[in-house]
Structure formats: structure tokens, C-alpha cells
Design a protein around this motif. Structure first.
Motif, mmCIF file in Angstrom:
data_model
loop_
_atom_site.group_PDB
_atom_site.id
_atom_site.type_symbol
_atom_site.label_atom_id
_atom_site.label_comp_id
_atom_site.label_asym_id
_atom_site.label_seq_id
_atom_site.Cartn_x
_atom_site.Cartn_y
_atom_site.Cartn_z
ATOM 1 N N VAL A 1 0.229 -1.385 7.544
ATOM 2 C CA VAL A 1 0.421 -2.169 6.318
ATOM 3 C C VAL A 1 1.565 -1.679 5.415
ATOM 4 C CG1 VAL A 1 -0.671 -2.733 4.093
ATOM 5 C CG2 VAL A 1 -1.826 -3.256 6.216
ATOM 6 N N PRO A 2 1.649 -0.365 5.143
ATOM 7 C CA PRO A 2 2.749 0.063 4.261
ATOM 8 C C PRO A 2 4.114 -0.311 4.839
ATOM 9 C CG PRO A 2 1.132 1.816 4.509
ATOM 10 C CD PRO A 2 0.776 0.758 5.508
ATOM 11 N N HIS B 1 -9.954 0.902 -1.937
ATOM 12 C CA HIS B 1 -9.857 2.238 -1.360
ATOM 13 C C HIS B 1 -10.800 3.152 -2.147
ATOM 14 C CE1 HIS B 1 -8.310 6.125 -0.133
ATOM 15 N NE2 HIS B 1 -7.703 5.510 0.854
ATOM 16 N N LYS C 1 -0.728 4.285 0.353
ATOM 17 C CA LYS C 1 -1.630 5.347 0.805
ATOM 18 C C LYS C 1 -1.178 5.965 2.126
ATOM 19 C CE LYS C 1 -4.939 4.779 -2.359
ATOM 20 N NZ LYS C 1 -4.269 3.768 -3.171
ATOM 21 N N PHE C 2 -0.568 5.169 2.978
ATOM 22 C CA PHE C 2 -0.067 5.661 4.271
ATOM 23 C C PHE C 2 -1.136 6.355 5.102
ATOM 24 C CE2 PHE C 2 3.755 5.007 1.786
ATOM 25 C CZ PHE C 2 4.570 4.349 2.699
ATOM 26 N N CYS C 3 -2.264 5.703 5.312
ATOM 27 C CA CYS C 3 -3.217 6.205 6.308
ATOM 28 C C CYS C 3 -2.459 6.245 7.634
ATOM 29 C CB CYS C 3 -4.409 5.261 6.430
ATOM 30 S SG CYS C 3 -5.348 5.125 4.920
ATOM 31 N N GLN D 1 -13.962 4.054 7.130
ATOM 32 C CA GLN D 1 -13.276 4.276 8.426
ATOM 33 C C GLN D 1 -13.978 5.267 9.343
ATOM 34 O OE1 GLN D 1 -11.162 2.013 8.740
ATOM 35 N NE2 GLN D 1 -10.154 1.635 6.806
ATOM 36 N N CYS E 1 0.833 -1.189 0.000
ATOM 37 C CA CYS E 1 0.000 0.000 0.000
ATOM 38 C C CYS E 1 0.870 1.242 0.000
ATOM 39 C CB CYS E 1 -0.894 -0.025 1.240
ATOM 40 S SG CYS E 1 -1.953 1.408 1.311
ATOM 41 N N PHE F 1 -3.017 5.615 10.673
ATOM 42 C CA PHE F 1 -3.177 4.591 11.719
ATOM 43 C C PHE F 1 -2.593 3.251 11.308
ATOM 44 C CE2 PHE F 1 -7.006 4.937 9.077
ATOM 45 C CZ PHE F 1 -7.032 3.658 8.520
ATOM 46 N N CYS F 2 -2.199 3.100 10.038
ATOM 47 C CA CYS F 2 -2.070 1.754 9.462
ATOM 48 C C CYS F 2 -0.625 1.288 9.323
ATOM 49 C CB CYS F 2 -2.760 1.715 8.108
ATOM 50 S SG CYS F 2 -2.815 0.052 7.445
ATOM 51 N N GLN G 1 -4.254 -5.491 -0.793
ATOM 52 C CA GLN G 1 -4.453 -4.507 0.277
ATOM 53 C C GLN G 1 -5.176 -3.293 -0.268
ATOM 54 O OE1 GLN G 1 -1.234 -5.979 1.273
ATOM 55 N NE2 GLN G 1 -2.344 -6.637 3.076
ATOM 56 N N ASN G 2 -4.913 -3.044 -1.552
ATOM 57 C CA ASN G 2 -5.485 -1.906 -2.257
ATOM 58 C C ASN G 2 -5.868 -2.418 -3.623
ATOM 59 O OD1 ASN G 2 -5.660 1.011 -1.820
ATOM 60 N ND2 ASN G 2 -3.782 0.577 -0.690
ATOM 61 N N ARG H 1 -6.945 10.024 4.776
ATOM 62 C CA ARG H 1 -7.674 9.058 3.949
ATOM 63 C C ARG H 1 -7.811 9.499 2.486
ATOM 64 N NH1 ARG H 1 -8.510 3.927 4.211
ATOM 65 N NH2 ARG H 1 -10.595 4.083 3.371
#
Ligand code: 5AD
Ligand code: SF4
Length: 451
Positions: free
Chosen positions: A166-167, A240, A159-161, A267, A157, A163-164, A201-202, A279
Motif C-alpha cells: 500500500v505505501p 491501525h 507505516k510500511f509494514c 495480523q 500509509c 509485507f504491504c 487505509q489508516n 507492526r
């Protein structure tokens, strides 16, 4: 060494990865998958670090396995997935009896890691991100006997939200080339699979090489997959909102076998919180896309992920989320209390919402979503649905289980010979977690029925 046991935590992408770990070790070491850890010579834990609770479970589980190893020192214990990726060498410091540590992008190297561990008699750690390698080094999928399967088409991912994690655990976005995905799907369909869920993931940020000139997006891939004879239903997850473009919305109108159901995490329903989450979409933009989807595919069901208690979330922000839920009327969804994750930008924000407030908001939100989902289930009673027969019911093996287009389980009387067929089923009752039904036509039915 003969037997392999894999325990999987977390998302569907982890389930897919676990299957592929079993495939790769079957080919390299002749390991046979067993469902009792006591019988295994190699124990693998595929981990998830998306939320605090998921990560905590890992060390509790490893503690159990440590006692197995005290009795059988030759036992090999491996940890893969996102906690392994995040912790790397640190994981061995906390659990020194672990022999193999590998990340989501290095599972194809398991045979070499296992060999090195046995030859050198010392633990092996490899949590690199060689994105391009993984899929090229996995064997063809062996025979399987299910009607449904996952195919990972995209990982990582960008996107780098805030809270996340995953990246930081799965790395940057990478899309598999279309010819590979088509080949894997054809193999699965030849083996009797009738429903494919594309994973990423995306997933809707997918852009893969077409094999000819240039690249294509998810809509293009879906159109190509839909032409595979024998494939009856397609899904994709997780999307997303900002990557849901006009082409993909049109795909929901044009591709008949695309299930009338979309998981599109929002979210939060507060623009202020969405901004703090990074987001990249507003509530209005989200609602606009849902409206256009519903025009393209009337009756499409929408589900979402929600986080309550994000740093700075006020009563008014939470009320805005509840308003959005009422406006969209989401179907079955996932919701979580915010928890701080390592290396994420939100760590800089104060985790300001008291635990009791998070609990209360979560209960309100889940109550409302469950009410909506139950309403949808109830509305199906008396209708006919296209149901893909997937196998015996878990509760009562004499009963047949199937899946509706909107991803609900239906139990009914019927023959196991029907597994893999899409049949017309009249829904007779809606229970809290499943439906009951009666097969109307034991012949392939059209998929495009009202939801
Ligand atoms: N805290 C709570 N929930 C989270 N999720 C991701 N990170 C966090 C976190 N730090 C949720 C999001 C995401 C889903 C997979 O997990 O809702 O969509
Ligand atoms: Fe995490 Fe946001 Fe990427 Fe989803 S889109 S994986 S929530 S960073």
C-alpha cells in the motif's frame, strides 16, 4: 461515446474511487454507467494489488476485454487502481491494447486523459501521486438512492509494514480537510443516506484541517459528523492499533451513533512475527486496547485481518495467533496466506513456510473464526436489534434487507417504503451468512441496543 462500465476489485476504497470515476466522467463526457460491459464504449478496471491473487486477476480480465476490442476497435479500455500505480508503463507492455493507465491519485484527471487519448489517438499513462489535488477536483456527489455510503477521509500509509504494498501504490498519508468531509456527508444525508462508513487505509491516523485553527483527529471528526441531523449510524475502517488513542476510545463511549463494531487488524498473535512485520505494536498492547474499548463500549464486536505463513512463522508463532483469537473472541474477520509483493521489505526474507503448511494454518484459523462468528450470530436469535433497512434482498426481492449495528445482514418481510429507516427487529434465525428477522416496531428505534 455514451456508456461506461466499471469493474472493481479490492477494498472499499476502490469502490468509493469507482463511484467517483463514474461521477467525474458523467460530468465531463456525459457517460452513463451501465452494468453490462458489452454495452459500454469505455471499459474501466479498478484494480487491487494487495495480494498476489488479486493482481493476477487483472490480466485475465483484460484478456477478455481484448476480444471485445478486436470486434470494436473504437472501444476505450482503462486500468486504474493499485496495479496501475505499481506497474505504470509496464502494464501497457504486457497489455498493449489498454488505452488509459491511471492511479488512485489521478482518477480526477480521467476526463483529460480520455480527451488526449481520443485526440492524439495514442494511449495515456498517468500514475503520479498529486495527493492534494484529487479531492479538490472531483465534482459534488450526484443523487443516489442508497441508505448507506462510503466517504474516503484519508488515503495512503506511512507505516510500511514489511509485507504491504500500500505505501508504494497509494502513497504517503494524506487527510482531507474536515469541512470537505462534512459537506460531502451532509449532501449524502440530504439524499437519504443514513449510515456512513469513513474510509482510509489508516483511517484512525486521520488528522485533518478543521477549517478554523489547526487540525483535529478522527475522534473530533466523528463528533462533528454525529451532529448532522438525519445521520443514524457511523463506522470507520481500516484502523491501525497504534493509532487507537484514548480520545478515540472515549469516542466509542460518547458517540451514540458510532456502531459498536471495530475492525482492528492485528495480523499475528506472535510478538516475534509482529516485529518482523514491522507492526509497531505488541500482543499485550493490542489486548490492552481491546480491554479498554470493551470498557468504553460494552458489547463492542471486534474483527481483524490475519496473515498466516509470514516468513519465519513457526508452529509456536501460529499457536500464539490462535491463542490471541481465543482471548479476543473476534467476530467475522479476513485471513490470508502470505504472498510476496513487489517493492516490499519482506521480499528480503525467505518465503519459508511451505504452501501446504500455509493452507493448513489458514483452514484452522478460518474454522475457529467462523465458529466464533456463528456463535455471535446465534446469540442474537431472540434479541431485538436496531436494523437499518437498506433495500430488497438480493436472493428474494420480495424480502427486505437491513444491517445490524455489528454489520450483519438481516432479511425479513416488510415494505420497501421503510428503506432508510432504523427499525426494531427481532432476530428469529441465524443462517451461515445472514440473519432472519421480524420487524417489531415500524417506527424509528434507538440505535443503542445490546449487541
Ligand atoms: N500477503 C498476504 N496478505 C496481505 N495483506 C496485505 N499484504 C499482504 C501480503 N503480502 C493483508 C493484510 C491486510 C489486508 C488488507 O491484506 O492482512 O490487513
Ligand atoms: Fe499496509 Fe501496514 Fe499500512 Fe495497513 S498499516 S496499509 S498493512 S503498511
Amino acid at each position: 461515446m455514451q456508456n461506461l462500465y466499471i469493474k472493481t476489485y479490492g477494498c472499499q476504497m476502490n469502490e468509493y474511487d469507482s463511484e467517483r470515476m463514474a461521477d467525474v466522467l458523467a460530468v465531463s463526457h456525459g457517460l452513463h454507467l451501465v452494468d453490462d460491459p458489452v454495452l459500454a464504449d469505455v471499459l474501466l478496471l479498478n484494480t487491487c494489488s494487495i495480494r498476489e491473487k488479486a493482481a493476477d486477476k487483472v490480466f485475465t480480465q483484460l484478456g477478455f476485454w481484448r476480444s471485445f476490442k478486436e470486434r470494436r476497435p473504437e472501444l476505450v479500455i482503462g486500468v486504474g487502481g493499485c496495479v496501475a500505480s505499481q506497474e505504470g508503463e509496464r502494464l501497457r507492455r504486457r497489455a498493449p491494447y489498454v488505452d488509459l493507465v491511471f492511479g488512485p491519485q489521478t482518477l480526477h484527471r480521467l476526463p483529460d486523459l480520455l480527451d488526449a487519448c481520443l485526440a492524439e489517438r495514442r494511449p495515456q499513462v498517468d500514475v503520479a501521486f498529486p495527493m492534494l489535488e484529487k479531492f479538490d477536483h472531483l465534482p459534488q456527489r450526484p443523487g443516489r438512492d442508497g441508505a448507506t455510503a462510503f466517504v474516503t477521509i484519508q488515503e495512503g500509509c506511512d507505516k510500511f509494514c514489511t509485507f504491504c504494498v500500500v505505501p508504494h501504490t497509494r502513497g504517503r498519508e494524506y487527510s482531507r480537510p474536515m469541512p470537505d468531509i462534512l459537506r460531502e456527508t451532509r449532501t449524502l444525508v440530504d439524499q437519504g443516506v443514513r449510515e456512513i462508513t469513513l474510509l482510509g487505509q489508516n483511517v484512525n491516523a486521520y488528522r485533518g484541517a478543521t477549517g478554523l485553527v489547526g487540525e483535529g483527529g478522527l475522534a473530533d471528526l466523528l463528533a462533528r459528523l454525529a451532529r448532522i441531523p438525519g445521520l443514524l449510524r457511523l463506522r470507520y475502517t481500516t484502523s491501525h492499533p497504534s493509532n487507537l488513542d484514548d480520545e478515540l476510545i472515549a469516542a466509542h463511549a460518547n458517540i451514540e451513533i458510532l456502531a459498536p463494531h471495530l475492525h482492528l487488524p492485528v495480523q499475528s498473535g506472535s510478538d516475534r512475527i509482529l516485529r518482523r512485520m514491522h507492526r509497531k505494536h505488541t500482543v499485550e498492547q493490542y489486548l490492552d486496547k481491546i480491554e479498554r474499548l470493551r470498557v468504553a463500549r460494552p458489547g463492542i464486536q471486534i474483527s481483524s485481518d490475519f496473515i498466516v505463513g509470514f516468513p519465519g512463522e513457526t508452529d509456536a508463532d501460529f499457536a500464539a495467533t490462535m491463542e490471541l483469537i481465543d482471548a479476543v473472541r473476534f467476530d467475522q474477520s479476513f485471513s490470508f496466506k502470505y504472498s510476496q509483493r513487489p517493492n516490499t521489505p519482506a521480499l528480503k526474507l525467505k518465503d519459508s513456510v511451505p504452501e501446504a503448511v500455509k493452507d493448513a494454518r489458514l483452514a484452522v484459523l478460518q474454522g475457529r473464526i467462523n465458529g466464533l462468528a456463528q456463535g455471535y450470530a446465534q446469540a442474537l436469535v431472540g434479541t431485538r436489534q436496531a436494523v437499518l433497512m437498506t433495500g430488497p434482498s438480493r436472493r428474494d426481492p420480495q424480502q427486505l434487507t437491513g444491517k445490524t449495528a455489528c454489520n450483519r445482514s438481516v432479511n425479513m418481510a416488510g415494505s420497501m417504503d421503510w428503506v432508510g429507516q432504523m427499525l426494531d427487529v427481532e432476530i428469529t434465525a441465524a443462517l451461515p451468512n445472514s440473519l432472519r428477522g421480524r420487524v417489531v416496531h415500524a417506527a424509528p428505534a434507538s440505535q443503542r441496543l445490546a449487541v
